[in-house]
Design a protein around this motif. Structure first.
Motif, PDB file in Angstrom:
ATOM      1  N   ARG A 205      40.706  38.069  56.295  1.00 38.98           N
ATOM      2  CA  ARG A 205      41.078  38.474  54.934  1.00 38.98           C
ATOM      3  C   ARG A 205      42.591  38.494  54.819  1.00 38.98           C
ATOM      4  O   ARG A 205      43.289  38.806  55.785  1.00 38.98           O
ATOM      5  N   ALA A 206      43.085  38.173  53.617  1.00 39.36           N
ATOM      6  CA  ALA A 206      44.533  38.071  53.446  1.00 39.36           C
ATOM      7  C   ALA A 206      44.960  38.574  52.078  1.00 39.36           C
ATOM      8  O   ALA A 206      44.207  38.492  51.102  1.00 39.36           O
ATOM      9  N   ALA A 207      46.192  39.082  52.038  1.00 35.93           N
ATOM     10  CA  ALA A 207      46.862  39.438  50.785  1.00 35.93           C
ATOM     11  C   ALA A 207      48.283  38.902  50.881  1.00 35.93           C
ATOM     12  O   ALA A 207      49.015  39.268  51.807  1.00 35.93           O
ATOM     13  N   VAL A 208      48.657  38.045  49.948  1.00 37.12           N
ATOM     14  CA  VAL A 208      49.970  37.388  49.995  1.00 37.12           C
ATOM     15  C   VAL A 208      50.674  37.586  48.662  1.00 37.12           C
ATOM     16  O   VAL A 208      50.111  37.290  47.601  1.00 37.12           O
ATOM     17  N   PHE A 209      51.913  38.076  48.715  1.00 37.84           N
ATOM     18  CA  PHE A 209      52.726  38.237  47.516  1.00 37.84           C
ATOM     19  C   PHE A 209      53.272  36.875  47.095  1.00 37.84           C
ATOM     20  O   PHE A 209      53.753  36.103  47.940  1.00 37.84           O
ATOM     21  N   VAL A 210      53.219  36.586  45.799  1.00 40.28           N
ATOM     22  CA  VAL A 210      53.781  35.342  45.272  1.00 40.28           C
ATOM     23  C   VAL A 210      54.459  35.631  43.939  1.00 40.28           C
ATOM     24  O   VAL A 210      54.018  36.493  43.177  1.00 40.28           O
ATOM     25  N   PRO A 211      55.546  34.911  43.627  1.00 39.96           N
ATOM     26  CA  PRO A 211      56.156  35.039  42.300  1.00 39.96           C
ATOM     27  C   PRO A 211      55.325  34.290  41.269  1.00 39.96           C
ATOM     28  O   PRO A 211      54.450  33.479  41.604  1.00 39.96           O
ATOM     29  N   ASP A 212      55.603  34.530  39.995  1.00 38.81           N
ATOM     30  CA  ASP A 212      54.861  33.866  38.927  1.00 38.81           C
ATOM     31  C   ASP A 212      54.886  32.350  39.071  1.00 38.81           C
ATOM     32  O   ASP A 212      53.898  31.671  38.768  1.00 38.81           O
ATOM     33  N   GLY A 213      56.013  31.793  39.536  1.00 42.46           N
ATOM     34  CA  GLY A 213      56.142  30.344  39.631  1.00 42.46           C
ATOM     35  C   GLY A 213      55.099  29.690  40.508  1.00 42.46           C
ATOM     36  O   GLY A 213      54.687  28.556  40.260  1.00 42.46           O
ATOM     37  N   VAL A 214      54.650  30.391  41.544  1.00 40.67           N
ATOM     38  CA  VAL A 214      53.619  29.837  42.429  1.00 40.67           C
ATOM     39  C   VAL A 214      52.283  29.754  41.700  1.00 40.67           C
ATOM     40  O   VAL A 214      51.428  28.934  42.038  1.00 40.67           O
ATOM     41  N   LEU A 215      52.091  30.568  40.654  1.00 37.54           N
ATOM     42  CA  LEU A 215      50.832  30.573  39.911  1.00 37.54           C
ATOM     43  C   LEU A 215      50.744  29.444  38.892  1.00 37.54           C
ATOM     44  O   LEU A 215      49.639  29.036  38.525  1.00 37.54           O
ATOM     45  N   PHE A 216      51.884  28.952  38.409  1.00 39.93           N
ATOM     46  CA  PHE A 216      51.817  27.923  37.363  1.00 39.93           C
ATOM     47  C   PHE A 216      52.669  26.690  37.648  1.00 39.93           C
ATOM     48  O   PHE A 216      52.593  25.707  36.906  1.00 39.93           O
ATOM     49  N   GLY A 217      53.485  26.696  38.695  1.00 40.30           N
ATOM     50  CA  GLY A 217      54.388  25.589  38.961  1.00 40.30           C
ATOM     51  C   GLY A 217      53.655  24.281  39.240  1.00 40.30           C
ATOM     52  O   GLY A 217      52.517  24.261  39.698  1.00 40.30           O
TER      53      GLY A 217
ATOM     54  N   ASN B  73      53.218  38.996  42.153  1.00 31.96           N
ATOM     55  CA  ASN B  73      51.769  39.095  42.118  1.00 31.96           C
ATOM     56  C   ASN B  73      51.256  39.142  43.556  1.00 31.96           C
ATOM     57  O   ASN B  73      51.979  38.818  44.497  1.00 31.96           O
ATOM     58  N   ILE B  74      49.991  39.505  43.709  1.00 34.85           N
ATOM     59  CA  ILE B  74      49.358  39.461  45.033  1.00 34.85           C
ATOM     60  C   ILE B  74      48.053  38.677  44.910  1.00 34.85           C
ATOM     61  O   ILE B  74      47.207  38.996  44.063  1.00 34.85           O
ATOM     62  N   LEU B  75      47.895  37.657  45.741  1.00 40.70           N
ATOM     63  CA  LEU B  75      46.650  36.911  45.833  1.00 40.70           C
ATOM     64  C   LEU B  75      45.851  37.410  47.034  1.00 40.70           C
ATOM     65  O   LEU B  75      46.366  37.441  48.152  1.00 40.70           O
ATOM     66  N   PHE B  76      44.617  37.808  46.805  1.00 40.06           N
ATOM     67  CA  PHE B  76      43.713  38.260  47.861  1.00 40.06           C
ATOM     68  C   PHE B  76      42.687  37.148  48.112  1.00 40.06           C
ATOM     69  O   PHE B  76      42.062  36.657  47.165  1.00 40.06           O
ATOM     70  N   PHE B  77      42.506  36.775  49.369  1.00 43.23           N
ATOM     71  CA  PHE B  77      41.498  35.759  49.658  1.00 43.23           C
ATOM     72  C   PHE B  77      40.905  35.953  51.043  1.00 43.23           C
ATOM     73  O   PHE B  77      41.473  36.651  51.896  1.00 43.23           O
ATOM     74  N   THR B  78      39.746  35.328  51.250  1.00 41.90           N
ATOM     75  CA  THR B  78      39.079  35.305  52.551  1.00 41.90           C
ATOM     76  C   THR B  78      38.957  33.854  52.992  1.00 41.90           C
ATOM     77  O   THR B  78      38.522  33.001  52.207  1.00 41.90           O
ATOM     78  N   LYS B  79      39.379  33.574  54.221  1.00 43.60           N
ATOM     79  CA  LYS B  79      39.283  32.205  54.736  1.00 43.60           C
ATOM     80  C   LYS B  79      37.806  31.842  54.889  1.00 43.60           C
ATOM     81  O   LYS B  79      37.028  32.581  55.492  1.00 43.60           O
ATOM     82  N   SER B  80      37.436  30.707  54.336  1.00 43.18           N
ATOM     83  CA  SER B  80      36.039  30.295  54.339  1.00 43.18           C
ATOM     84  C   SER B  80      35.871  28.908  54.939  1.00 43.18           C
ATOM     85  O   SER B  80      36.829  28.141  55.030  1.00 43.18           O
ATOM     86  N   ALA B  81      34.654  28.595  55.314  1.00 40.63           N
ATOM     87  CA  ALA B  81      34.344  27.254  55.801  1.00 40.63           C
ATOM     88  C   ALA B  81      34.036  26.354  54.609  1.00 40.63           C
ATOM     89  O   ALA B  81      33.475  26.813  53.606  1.00 40.63           O
ATOM     90  N   PRO B  82      34.390  25.066  54.685  1.00 39.96           N
ATOM     91  CA  PRO B  82      34.044  24.143  53.596  1.00 39.96           C
ATOM     92  C   PRO B  82      32.532  24.094  53.411  1.00 39.96           C
ATOM     93  O   PRO B  82      31.765  24.086  54.372  1.00 39.96           O
ATOM     94  N   LYS B  83      32.080  24.083  52.163  1.00 40.70           N
ATOM     95  CA  LYS B  83      30.645  24.040  51.886  1.00 40.70           C
ATOM     96  C   LYS B  83      30.132  22.606  51.982  1.00 40.70           C
ATOM     97  O   LYS B  83      30.788  21.667  51.503  1.00 40.70           O
TER      98      LYS B  83
END
Length: 505
Positions: free
Chosen positions: A332-344, A380-390
């Motif tokens: 599991r991960a939480a990574v801080f990103v600026p707005d630019g990473v969300l729309f750039g 912002n903070i993006l929360f994600f879980t590393k997953s296997a490709p389906k």
């Protein structure tokens, strides 16, 4: 002592024994000495705090060696290091401390593997200038040597160091060459709750700075278990001073033996095709929390070592994909990103698409404006879980939930700091009693199906909840100016890429 903190066994009238000390009183005592007994124009608060950390390391190392019987620990410093240091002054003190720092900070550990931690604490360390030795001698003789630091409650000693680090925010903020910033503790505590950090986890931070992220994880893990494995925390940073402070921060919070392997390493994580965790057999990270540099002067991203990246962009884009690529499945991960990473456009868009397809990106937290000291960039903070490709080719993400903690909220780290209560609703919304599947929408919380996101131009994640922006939500004029400057920098970078791709004639 005017502070009421004691010396030795604390037997003097009106003086508290060390076992009753609290973190704020310890911090106040040291800052009082800094203001009244040192030249504050010659020694910054951060330089003072570093030396308090060095001296506490040497004193604790000596005290641990003096304990009776099986409780004694072999010192990592020379046996007579502290007793001799406490007797010196002037040129002799400067020469002795310089020699000690050089010896303990030596990176050749072939014959002293027990000095791995010390080598991080003292790497590139230098004592104050020679004309400041009278002040250093007084700090040793009056503030450090007479006290029994082993009897100070570990939690309070760590709390004192963390408090003093926060008090050094101005000095840390000036380290723009490596993009350092201090992350507010209430934000980190909310992150550990949403990620469900527990005693069985191994937590990493590939851009750990002063180690505040790892300390927040440590306290979340301690809440359920008093015994944690030495490998439970690991961090890296490319700034040697930040590594020294992070290492001291962890040592003073945890009380871990100084001869244990170092949980912090000096490294440029983006050049490695693996997480920051040191090579310990069978140990893999389960949680990553990272607030990477959004922008830094004099340090440029280097693409030469990372042919595994989806695209190569700015620092926050690269740290985001570094973790998405290198973490093991299920982490599991939480990574801080600026707005630019969300729309750039460009690399940021490529990374967003791959992130949604290869990881379960379940939550986006839009943080209040003004949150970081002297920073105009919205975060912002993006929360994600590393997953296997389906096998079906479907993206790993099903729904991205967006929580808007920004609209109507403006905080600063001094005048209006965030508190734990500011994130209570966010945590409750993310973790309802029935689990993730029981999440429900509210005026600040909204769900977006992944198919809708992938259909958006550039897969933009510049998403809103149900709140309408208010006129006062744009931040101060200074913050607006910073944001305009950042967007102009981003545009200039894209123009430069176009120019470089044009034929020479």
């Amino acid at each position: 002592m005017a502070s009421g903190l004691g010396r030795g066994n604390g037997a003097a009238a009106g003086v508290q024994p060390e076992r009753l000390w609290n973190g704020d009183a310890i911090a106040d005592r040291f800052w009082k000495f800094y203001r009244e007994e040192t030249s504050t124009r010659a020694i910054t608060r951060l330089q003072f705090l570093e030396h308090v950390g060095y001296l506490l390391f040497l004193k604790l190392d000596h005290e641990r060696a003096q304990r009776a019987g099986r409780f004694a620990q072999q010192p990592v410093a020379p046996v007579d290091a502290w007793p001799n240091l406490a007797l010196l002054s002037g040129d002799a003190l400067h020469a002795r401390l310089t020699g000690l720092m050089g010896d303990l900070g030596n990176q050749d550990l072939s014959d002293r593997p027990d000095r791995q931690t010390a080598s991080v604490v003292f790497r590139d360390a230098q004592p104050w200038d020679l004309d400041r030795m009278a002040e250093l001698n007084k700090l040793i003789v009056e503030q450090i040597d007479p006290c029994r630091w082993l009897t100070v409650p570990q939690a309070e000693l760590g709390r004192a160091f963390s408090r003093m680090l926060r008090d050094c925010r101005d000095d840390i903020d000036l380290k723009i060459e490596t993009g350092q910033t201090l992350t507010p503790l209430p934000v980190l505590n909310a992150i550990t709750k949403v990620l469900g950090v527990g005693p069985e986890d191994v937590v990493i931070d590939p851009a750990c700075g002063t180690g505040t992220t790892l300390i927040a994880a440590y306290h979340a893990m301690l809440a359920a278990n008093r015994q944690l494995a030495p490998s439970a925390l690991a961090g890296a940073d490319l700034d040697a001073q930040m590594c020294r402070l992070a290492m001291l921060n962890i040592l003073l919070h945890t009380g871990r033996p100084f001869a244990d392997p170092a949980p912090v390493q000096l490294a440029d994580t983006l050049k490695r095709k693996n997480p920051v965790l040191r090579a310990v057999s069978g140990v893999v990270p389960t949680v990553a929390i990272c607030n990477p540099p959004f922008k830094s002067n004099g340090v440029q991203p280097d693409a030469t070592m990372r042919d595994d990246f989806w695209a190569y962009g700015d620092f926050p884009t690269n740290f985001l994909q570094h973790l998405a690529i290198t973490l093991p499945q299920g982490a599991r991960a939480a990574v801080f990103v600026p707005d630019g990473v969300l729309f750039g456009a460009g690399a940021a868009a490529t990374v967003r698409q791959n992130l949604l397809r290869n990881c379960d990106v379940h939550t986006l937290l839009r943080l209040p404006t003004g949150l970081f000291h002297r920073k105009g960039v919205k975060s912002n903070i993006l929360f994600f879980t590393k997953s296997a490709p389906k096998p079906s080719g479907e993206p790993a993400t099903r729904h991205l939930w967006v929580y808007d903690a920004r609209t109507g909220n403006h905080h600063t780290d001094t005048g209006n700091p965030v508190t734990e209560a500011d994130f209570d609703d966010f945590v409750a919304s993310c973790l309802p009693e029935g689990g993730f599947s029981a999440r429900t929408e509210s005026k600040r919380f909204r769900s977006y199906p992944v198919a809708e996101l992938l259909a958006l131009p550039k897969t933009s994640l510049d998403l809103k909840a149900h709140l309408a922006p208010e006129l006062g939500d744009f931040g101060s004029p200074k913050e607006i100016a910073f944001e305009v400057a950042d967007r102009l920098d981003e545009a200039a970078a894209h123009f430069r890429q176009v120019a470089e791709a044009l034929p020479g004639q």
